[in-house]
Each structure stands twice: as C-alpha cells, then as structure tokens.
Write an enzyme that holds these catalytic residues in place. Structure first.
Site, short mmCIF file in Angstrom:
data_model
loop_
_atom_site.label_atom_id
_atom_site.label_comp_id
_atom_site.label_asym_id
_atom_site.label_seq_id
_atom_site.Cartn_x
_atom_site.Cartn_y
_atom_site.Cartn_z
N ASN A 189 -10.20 -0.43 0.39
CA ASN A 189 -8.74 -0.33 0.30
C ASN A 189 -8.28 -0.96 -1.02
O ASN A 189 -8.31 -2.18 -1.16
CB ASN A 189 -8.14 -1.04 1.51
CG ASN A 189 -6.62 -1.02 1.54
OD1 ASN A 189 -5.98 -0.71 0.55
ND2 ASN A 189 -6.04 -1.36 2.67
N HIS B 141 -3.26 6.98 2.46
CA HIS B 141 -3.69 5.67 1.97
C HIS B 141 -5.05 5.35 2.60
O HIS B 141 -5.23 5.48 3.81
CB HIS B 141 -2.64 4.62 2.36
CG HIS B 141 -3.12 3.22 2.20
ND1 HIS B 141 -3.69 2.75 1.04
CD2 HIS B 141 -3.15 2.18 3.07
CE1 HIS B 141 -4.03 1.49 1.19
NE2 HIS B 141 -3.71 1.12 2.42
N CYS C 160 0.81 -1.22 0.00
CA CYS C 160 0.00 0.00 0.00
C CYS C 160 0.85 1.28 0.00
O CYS C 160 0.32 2.36 -0.21
CB CYS C 160 -0.95 -0.01 1.19
SG CYS C 160 -2.02 -1.45 1.20
#
Ligand code: UT7
Length: 333
Positions: free
Chosen positions: A285, A255, A112
């Site tokens: 996500n 993020h 990520c």
C-alpha cells in the site's frame, strides 16, 4: 464546460525492495501470513538518496514525456501526499525539479483517497477554462511514519509515486465521466498519523506544543469493514449516476490496500476477476500513489488501451473515500 483528457502517465518507486521474508527478521510474521491475508509479497522503501520530492518529480516528469508535453506548458501541479518532505508543502519543489516554471503547485492531503480527490480538484480548474494542463501526482513515503515493530500495520505499507497528465478538451470527449467524494471524520480514529501531544516550556508558566507525529495507528479490522462496505456502495452509486452497466467497465482500478478488499469489491459489483488491476504483490500500500502507479503499469504493459473505461475508487484515513469513472485517452503500448 470543457471535458478532461487523461493523456499521460508516469511512476517512480524506490530501488530498495523489502520482501516479506526480510520483514520476518524484524517482527513475528511470515511470508505465508502476509500473502494470504493481504496479497503483498514485497514493498519498496526509500533510501538516503531518494525522497518524497524526488520520487514525485520523477513520476511527474515521466507523465509529461508520455503526454508529449513541454514542462513549460503545465498550469497546475497538484501533489497528493500525506508525507511531504516539508509540512509547508512539497509541490513547489517538485515544480522546480520538473522545470514547470509557469505552474502553480500545491499539496493536497486526503491520505489514500488523495490521488482521486486531487484528480477531481484539478479537473475543476480545467473544466471552467481557468487552466489548460495539469499534472496530478500521488506520492507517499509512509516508511518514515510506520511503526516497524508493529506487525499489524508495518507489513502493509511501502513508498512510491505515480502521476497523470490531464488537459482540457471538448466536452464530448470528456474522460471524467462522473465522480463522488466522501468524508466522515466521526469514524476517523481507526487510521491515524496524528500529532504527539508533547509540550515544552516557552517561558516560565507558559508552554507550547512540540511538533512531531506518532507513527501510523490502525485498527485493521475497522478499516477493512469500512472499505468492503463503502467501496462497492460508492461505485454502485457512481455507475447509477452515469447510467453505466458494470459489464461495460474495462478495468476496476482500486486503491491497493489488500487483495481481499479488491476481490470483495469486485464480487459485490459483479465485475469479473480478470478486470481487477492489482500490483499489491510488488509494492504493498503506497497510499496516495497506488492508483496512478497501477494505472501507469497497466498502460505501459498494454493492458489499458486508449478509449477504455476505468472505474476507480480510493479510500482510507479521514475517513475519506471517493470514486471516479474515467476514460483513458493517452498513448498505449
Ligand atoms: O489504506 C488503508 C490502510 N489500511 C488497510 O487497508 C487495513 C485494512 N485491514 C486489513 O487489511 C486487515 O485487517 C489486516 C491485513 C491488517 C489484518 O488482517 P485480519 O484478517 O483482519 O487479521 P486480524 O487483525 O484479525 O488478526 C488475526 C491474527 C491475530 O492473532 P490472534 O489474535 O488471532 O492470535 C493477529 O495478532 O493475526 C495476527 N497478526 C499477524 N500475524 C502474523 C496480525 N498481523 C500479523 C502479521 N503476521 N503481520
């Protein structure tokens, strides 16, 4: 040394939308639990006609258009992904689809944090004068690596791609005002997409490891604690490095993992809630894609304006985490 101009953005997401209610038909969960604990309402999942490569190429193409560039003028394509269509790398296929025949293209894997790591990496080629134009793409298709029967993790992830076009510019117009990157492999076991250890016979008395990966394994609470500790800390360091007051930040672009993580980080940094960008509700996500996907959305709807200051941080498996202070200098709606 030259500066870096962030001058175009793009995004692409799969058509198929899977709501929390849809998921509760598969695992014991509820829309209420997922929304309250994460802020997520739905995620996108690639269908048979879509792939990591096609999403990444579509996002990249849009970033090129928005920057007003011809594909042939791109020198570098960096594809941040942990879920390539081909373990040898998906970036060259993206390069071919985009028609960026002069660009060198390769993958960069940092989960990520991948987009920010790639942005900073691409920037080094531009700063030194080795290259002039780069396309930085963050794309992941984690739906193929999620254990869809594990309610503790499957509710979090979705597929998507985002891209940013950057080019070298005079140092005084630099749009990458500072950055910090970190890794800590000693703490990496709390979030994995690791090889299985299955072996097969090669010849009598000899074996080889069979290729294959286990689904995503995650200790959610450990990852949560890591994020709420490290993200504000690295951003505070970055603001200090660059002599920037938190009050002068126009947008906090983190993020997109969990709304509670975004809120906690903003509070610890003293950044007002209305400056926190979030599209978690729609996409969940999307790993390396979250930051450019969110950036593109906020540029397209006119929230992010040219000249504005963006504090960004990516974090995730590795463990890895990073932060960058950016100034947007592309077209705005
Ligand atoms: O890019 C980084 C990727 N990873 C992350 O961002 C993960 C970061 N961590 C988190 O976002 C949170 O830890 C989660 C959202 C994963 C979990 O939230 P939590 O508040 O830490 O919940 P928990 O793990 O403490 O679980 C609380 C309860 C448990 O039940 P018991 O033991 O209290 O009876 C879980 O079994 O919630 C249960 N639970 C669920 N219930 C309904 C866990 N997942 C679910 C679910 N639906 N999907």
């Amino acid at each position: 040394m030259k500066g870096i101009r962030l001058c175009g953005s793009g995004a692409a997401v799969p058509r198929l939308r899977v709501s929390n209610d849809d998921l509760s038909a598969r695992v014991e969960t509820s829309d209420e639990w997922i929304r309250t604990r994460t802020g997520i309402a739905a995620r996108r999942v690639a269908d048979e006609s879509e792939s990591l490569t096609s999403l990444a190429a579509a996002a990249g193409q849009q970033a090129l258009q928005n920057a007003g560039w011809d594909a042939s003028s791109v020198d570098l394509i960096l594809l941040a992904t942990s879920s390539p269509d081909d373990l040898f790398g998906s970036a060259p296929k993206v390069q071919a689809l985009i028609g960026a025949g002069s660009a060198v293209a390769f993958d960069l894997t940092a989960a990520c944090s991948g987009f920010l790591f790639s942005l900073v990496t691409a920037a080094q080629y531009l700063r030194t004068g080795a290259m002039t134009r780069a396309l930085v793409i963050g794309a992941d298709q984690l739906s193929r690596w999620v254990d869809w029967d594990d309610r503790r993790s499957c509710v979090l992830f979705g597929d998507g791609a985002g891209a940013v076009a950057i080019e070298a510019c005079p140092a005084e117009n630099d749009g990458l005002l500072g950055f910090r990157l970190n890794s800590d492999g000693a703490r990496g076991d709390c979030l994995t997409l690791a090889q299985t250890s299955e072996r097969a016979e090669l010849l009598p008395g000899m074996s080889h490891q069979r290729g294959g990966y286990a689904p995503i394994g995650m200790n959610g609470q450990e990852v949560y604690k890591f994020a709420v500790r490290e993200v504000p800390a690295i951003l505070k360091q970055l603001l200090a490095d660059t002599n920037t007051e938190a009050a002068s930040i126009d947008w906090l672009l983190l993020h997109q993992a969990n709304q509670r993580i975004l809120d906690a980080a903003a509070e610890r940094l003293g950044i007002a809630a209305d400056k926190v960008l979030s599209n978690l509700a729609n996409y969940g996500n999307t790993s390396a894609a979250t930051i450019p996907l969110m950036l593109h959305e906020a540029v397209s709807d006119g929230r992010i304006q040219s000249g504005q200051l963006i504090a960004s941080s990516g974090f995730g498996a590795g463990l890895s985490w990073g932060a960058a202070l950016l100034r947007w200098d592309g077209p705005t709606s």
